[in-house]
Design a protein around this motif. Sequence first.
Motif, short mmCIF file in Angstrom:
data_model
loop_
_atom_site.label_atom_id
_atom_site.label_comp_id
_atom_site.label_asym_id
_atom_site.label_seq_id
_atom_site.Cartn_x
_atom_site.Cartn_y
_atom_site.Cartn_z
N LYS A 26 0.68 -1.17 0.29
CA LYS A 26 0.18 0.13 0.07
C LYS A 26 0.63 0.91 -0.19
O LYS A 26 -0.19 2.33 -0.47
CB LYS A 26 -0.79 0.14 1.19
CG LYS A 26 -0.51 0.04 2.90
CD LYS A 26 -1.47 -0.07 3.26
CE LYS A 26 -0.64 -0.16 4.79
NZ LYS A 26 -2.06 -0.46 6.22
N ASP A 27 2.09 1.14 -0.01
CA ASP A 27 3.18 2.88 -0.04
C ASP A 27 3.78 2.53 -1.26
O ASP A 27 4.12 3.45 -1.10
CB ASP A 27 4.20 2.59 1.38
CG ASP A 27 3.89 2.05 2.84
OD1 ASP A 27 2.15 2.98 2.73
OD2 ASP A 27 3.90 0.87 3.52
N GLY A 28 3.41 2.01 -2.12
CA GLY A 28 3.93 2.01 -3.59
C GLY A 28 5.58 0.38 -3.23
O GLY A 28 4.96 0.23 -2.94
N MET A 29 5.64 1.31 -4.37
CA MET A 29 6.43 -0.14 -5.20
C MET A 29 7.42 -0.21 -3.53
O MET A 29 8.30 0.68 -3.20
CB MET A 29 7.28 0.89 -5.92
CG MET A 29 6.40 0.37 -7.32
SD MET A 29 7.16 0.82 -9.06
CE MET A 29 7.56 2.92 -8.94
N GLY A 30 8.01 -1.26 -3.15
CA GLY A 30 9.15 -1.65 -1.69
C GLY A 30 8.80 -1.63 -1.01
O GLY A 30 9.48 -1.06 -0.26
N GLY A 31 7.16 -0.70 -0.73
CA GLY A 31 6.51 -0.71 0.39
C GLY A 31 6.00 -1.49 1.02
O GLY A 31 7.00 -3.23 0.96
N LEU A 32 5.56 -2.14 2.98
CA LEU A 32 5.77 -3.06 3.35
C LEU A 32 4.74 -3.26 2.59
O LEU A 32 3.53 -3.32 1.83
CB LEU A 32 5.04 -2.24 4.60
CG LEU A 32 5.77 -1.71 5.77
CD1 LEU A 32 5.35 -1.22 7.14
CD2 LEU A 32 6.88 -2.72 5.80
N ALA A 33 4.72 -4.73 2.84
CA ALA A 33 3.65 -6.13 2.07
C ALA A 33 2.42 -5.89 2.59
O ALA A 33 1.77 -6.15 3.59
CB ALA A 33 4.42 -7.80 1.83
N ARG A 34 1.83 -6.46 1.05
CA ARG A 34 -0.14 -6.63 2.20
C ARG A 34 -0.26 -7.96 1.63
O ARG A 34 0.86 -9.12 1.37
CB ARG A 34 -0.97 -5.97 0.50
CG ARG A 34 -1.03 -4.18 0.33
CD ARG A 34 -2.30 -4.16 -0.59
NE ARG A 34 -1.96 -3.00 -1.05
CZ ARG A 34 -2.68 -1.80 -0.41
NH1 ARG A 34 -4.00 -2.66 0.65
NH2 ARG A 34 -3.15 -0.79 -0.83
N ASP A 35 -1.20 -8.30 2.78
CA ASP A 35 -1.63 -9.83 2.84
C ASP A 35 -1.79 -10.13 1.06
O ASP A 35 -2.74 -9.07 0.22
CB ASP A 35 -2.68 -9.62 2.93
CG ASP A 35 -3.90 -10.75 2.88
OD1 ASP A 35 -2.49 -12.23 3.36
OD2 ASP A 35 -4.88 -11.55 3.24
N ALA A 57 4.03 -4.81 -13.44
CA ALA A 57 5.54 -4.68 -14.38
C ALA A 57 6.28 -5.42 -13.16
O ALA A 57 5.81 -6.21 -11.93
CB ALA A 57 5.86 -3.66 -13.71
N ASP A 58 6.48 -6.42 -13.55
CA ASP A 58 7.73 -6.91 -12.38
C ASP A 58 8.48 -6.30 -11.81
O ASP A 58 8.94 -6.97 -10.41
CB ASP A 58 8.95 -7.91 -13.55
CG ASP A 58 9.67 -8.75 -12.84
OD1 ASP A 58 8.89 -9.56 -12.10
OD2 ASP A 58 11.07 -8.80 -12.75
N PHE A 59 8.31 -5.22 -11.39
CA PHE A 59 9.33 -3.92 -11.29
C PHE A 59 7.74 -4.14 -9.45
O PHE A 59 8.58 -2.73 -8.91
CB PHE A 59 10.47 -3.18 -11.15
CG PHE A 59 9.80 -2.56 -11.87
CD1 PHE A 59 8.43 -1.06 -11.64
CD2 PHE A 59 9.72 -2.76 -13.21
CE1 PHE A 59 8.14 -0.69 -12.64
CE2 PHE A 59 9.16 -1.04 -13.80
CZ PHE A 59 8.55 -0.90 -14.15
N TYR A 60 7.33 -4.58 -9.68
CA TYR A 60 5.66 -4.05 -8.60
C TYR A 60 5.75 -5.16 -7.53
O TYR A 60 5.28 -5.74 -7.84
CB TYR A 60 4.42 -4.36 -9.34
CG TYR A 60 4.12 -2.91 -10.49
CD1 TYR A 60 5.30 -2.42 -10.50
CD2 TYR A 60 3.10 -3.01 -10.73
CE1 TYR A 60 4.65 -0.35 -11.58
CE2 TYR A 60 3.00 -1.85 -11.70
CZ TYR A 60 3.59 -0.87 -12.04
OH TYR A 60 3.19 0.26 -12.95
#
Length: 282
Positions: A26-35, A57-60
């Motif tokens: 929810k914090d965008g790319m590289g942020g804390l993981a969602r469920d 995208a593969d970088f999401y």
Amino acid sequence: MNNEFRLGGDLAINRLGFGAMRLPSKDGMGGLARDPETGRAVLRRAVELGVNHIDTADFYVSAGGAVRANTLIREALHPYPSDLVIATKVGPIIREGGLHHATLADMRGLVEANLEGLDVDRLDLVYLRIGPMEPPRGESLAARFEALAALREEGLIRHLGLSNIDIDHLAEARAIAPVAAVQNEFHAAERGDVELLAACEESGIAFVPFFPLGGGRELDDERLAKVAARHGGSVSQIGLAWLLASSPVTLAIPGTGSLSHIEDNMAAAGITLTGEDLADIA
């Protein structure tokens, strides 16, 4: 309003699609993981509501790569519905904990990573994204686009697109290979690319705004709120309806990791703005 568009002239898609960037975090790319289970549920619900165009995208990914958008798409929807079009993008690359610009030598590997992650033999649409945020003026994209065009000739890519570009980049790329779609920032509060949109419309190229709802900046606009009240809808719904009304080649790909938000976003397809509405928003 026609709610269908033929991407690249041959892929029939609904103009209101889904962006996968917010699924892993929810914090965008590289942020804390969602469920991840919630992400899979959102994807399934999006398809149930009529989405047949998913942008990824593969970088999401979330922090450390624990949750990946492409993995969620594969787990939730594979084997894919026959009419589902999945668009991805290459250009940024994850190295040393951050995003960096990919080089010409990286292009094949990035395309192959998307093929593997999504478990497909051919990618429907691959955007070459350049620059961090502002389109880099004067930076040639020719060599990288030529590399993607060669992969298209190999059969690994069906259609090519461009992201975060200016109108000169579009002309440069079209001299190399057909361009099916352009993806730039554009929404009711950011309308700087009207010339690029007009060029896409003239050539039948899809114009697919990223951050269609402001990119984390709420579309807190009195004009949108006035029209939303008139239709009994939300500001976000009116923002999406305005994008779809702005040109017949405009597609919308709002993203969310929330089941309630996907319901709200998809309801925008049922809103037809009047001339009075468009005048108020203008």
